[in-house]
Design a protein around this motif. Sequence first.
Motif, PDB file in Angstrom:
ATOM      1  N   SER A  25       0.639  -1.223  -0.118  1.00  0.00           N
ATOM      2  CA  SER A  25       0.046   0.137  -0.111  1.00  0.00           C
ATOM      3  C   SER A  25       0.945   1.233   0.026  1.00  0.00           C
ATOM      4  O   SER A  25       0.564   2.282  -0.667  1.00  0.00           O
ATOM      5  N   ASP A  56      -5.561   7.540  -0.642  1.00  0.00           N
ATOM      6  CA  ASP A  56      -6.197   6.398   0.185  1.00  0.00           C
ATOM      7  C   ASP A  56      -5.277   5.377   0.239  1.00  0.00           C
ATOM      8  O   ASP A  56      -5.501   4.546   1.297  1.00  0.00           O
ATOM      9  N   TYR A  57      -4.338   5.206  -0.479  1.00  0.00           N
ATOM     10  CA  TYR A  57      -3.300   4.190  -0.159  1.00  0.00           C
ATOM     11  C   TYR A  57      -2.401   4.553   0.898  1.00  0.00           C
ATOM     12  O   TYR A  57      -1.931   3.617   1.716  1.00  0.00           O
ATOM     13  N   LEU A 110      -4.665   3.527   3.973  1.00  0.00           N
ATOM     14  CA  LEU A 110      -4.651   2.015   3.877  1.00  0.00           C
ATOM     15  C   LEU A 110      -3.173   1.648   4.693  1.00  0.00           C
ATOM     16  O   LEU A 110      -3.260   0.908   5.335  1.00  0.00           O
ATOM     17  N   SER A 111      -2.094   2.065   4.201  1.00  0.00           N
ATOM     18  CA  SER A 111      -0.945   1.628   4.862  1.00  0.00           C
ATOM     19  C   SER A 111      -0.874   1.944   6.451  1.00  0.00           C
ATOM     20  O   SER A 111      -0.357   1.173   7.336  1.00  0.00           O
ATOM     21  N   LEU A 150      -3.031  -0.387   8.178  1.00  0.00           N
ATOM     22  CA  LEU A 150      -2.570  -1.793   8.284  1.00  0.00           C
ATOM     23  C   LEU A 150      -1.461  -1.859   9.287  1.00  0.00           C
ATOM     24  O   LEU A 150      -1.265  -2.605   9.995  1.00  0.00           O
ATOM     25  N   HIS A 203     -13.233  -6.278   2.901  1.00  0.00           N
ATOM     26  CA  HIS A 203     -13.524  -4.916   1.997  1.00  0.00           C
ATOM     27  C   HIS A 203     -14.586  -5.462   1.033  1.00  0.00           C
ATOM     28  O   HIS A 203     -15.294  -4.624   0.585  1.00  0.00           O
ATOM     29  N   HIS A 249     -12.296   1.182  -0.163  1.00  0.00           N
ATOM     30  CA  HIS A 249     -12.114  -0.142  -0.097  1.00  0.00           C
ATOM     31  C   HIS A 249     -11.893  -0.945  -1.250  1.00  0.00           C
ATOM     32  O   HIS A 249     -11.591  -2.074  -1.350  1.00  0.00           O
ATOM     33  N   ALA A 275      -8.302  -0.994  -1.302  1.00  0.00           N
ATOM     34  CA  ALA A 275      -7.916  -1.960  -0.532  1.00  0.00           C
ATOM     35  C   ALA A 275      -8.018  -3.371  -1.066  1.00  0.00           C
ATOM     36  O   ALA A 275      -7.212  -4.189  -0.907  1.00  0.00           O
ATOM     37  N   THR A 311     -13.195   3.750   8.296  1.00  0.00           N
ATOM     38  CA  THR A 311     -12.967   3.742   7.023  1.00  0.00           C
ATOM     39  C   THR A 311     -14.211   3.665   6.133  1.00  0.00           C
ATOM     40  O   THR A 311     -14.243   3.883   5.106  1.00  0.00           O
TER      41      THR A 311
END
Length: 448
Positions: free
Chosen positions: A35, A46-47, A50-51, A54, A199, A212, A215, A429
């Motif tokens: 990500s 968004d990435y 996401l990272s 995570l 997701h 999502h 993701a 999210t």
Amino acid sequence: MTDLLYARAQMGLSLAFHIVFAAAGVALPVLMVLSDLKHRRTGDADYRKLSEKLAKGTAILFAVGAVSGTVLSFELGLLWPEFMGRYGEVIGLPFSLEGVAFFTEAIFLGIYLYGRERVSPGLHLFSGVMVAVSGAASAFFVTLVNTFMNNPSGFTPTPTGPTDVQPLVAMFSPGWQYQTAHVLLSCYQASAFAMAGIHAFILLKHPGAGFHKKALSIALPLACVTALAQPLVGDLSAKHVAREQPVKLAAMEAHFDTEAGAPLRVGGWPDVETRTVSGSIDLPKGLSILAFADPDAEVKGLNAFPRDVWPPVAKVHMAFQVMVGTGSLMALLALATLWRRWRGREWPHGKGMMRAWLWSGPLGLVALEAGWLVTEWGRQPWIVRDVMRTGEAVTPVPHLAAPFFTFTAVYLFLGVTVLFVLWRQVAGTLPGSKTPGAPADGEVAHAH
């Protein structure tokens, strides 16, 4: 139950609980780094989000995994003192290296979590890679210990314990490459399928949720690759078991009579008393082909071995069927998804595929747990195969029911707590949600 059964049940419960967090600790950092790389390449906020999610999930699961792993290390000494007393020096090296990997993972996870704005981008990304490498190394070294217990080497057995110990030979016991690859792939596969399922569930309710979709685009490639690679590695591992542990293979396949051109039994329920299997679908010569790549090869049955060295046949056979069945379903779904992707469809396309990924989300964890049951049940009645029986290693301390029920309650509490905390991470999210004090998604995107 006897104290031996309570000791085995407590160890089994601890392993079943710990392995979920250990698997996530191996796989989530890989998804986290993927990500992060996507964010650096595209600039899409968004990435990055996401990272960060995570990374927080990795930290939560790492903490619980550390606690449950510490409990396991104490249980090895407290429940199985004869095993650790005799073979501690033989298996000490991989355990020590696992400890180094554990601390390395903790250090770099701290840098990744809190150093995004404090260290250079290159160092930050490097720290994420090191978390992923350290997590894999930790699982690798622990699996080497299990390989030794199934295929002991690197020492000379005597009535009083091992002599002429060669730690490196013991650490890389026969079949280590198959078992470690099988375990690592199962960690990545289980976590990627679980992430894809979560997701997919949200996208079915909120089809326009861009975060999502992205993701899912991170989880699906890893899920598909591991689902297709795992049967190949599993086949190599099974061939090694056929050569080195024929009694385990016979239990896995509920194979009682030694036969040339042995059939492969799909399903069925073995009856140990009558030494028959009912309700199975028999594929002619299938087992001989899979085990030895020869349709006429002889496969030893359970009847060729003394009754007191048989594993619990019904348990091993059913756990093996569950592992193979769930693995096959995941491989079929991966093939279907990649086919549709190759045809130019979205990743994935349509509610039908989304529902398939939703319902397949738990399958990786089911296969992971079933695989460990096959490994552990299939080794019985030995704690070190053909050298030390499990009953010889157990503690003489009585009343083991009390710690068993205590730890069961503790694990239930921890499990519910972790699910609640992780759901809070996922809930933040959802479309329309906003973490207190944080900018909305649009504001973040505009800022970047």
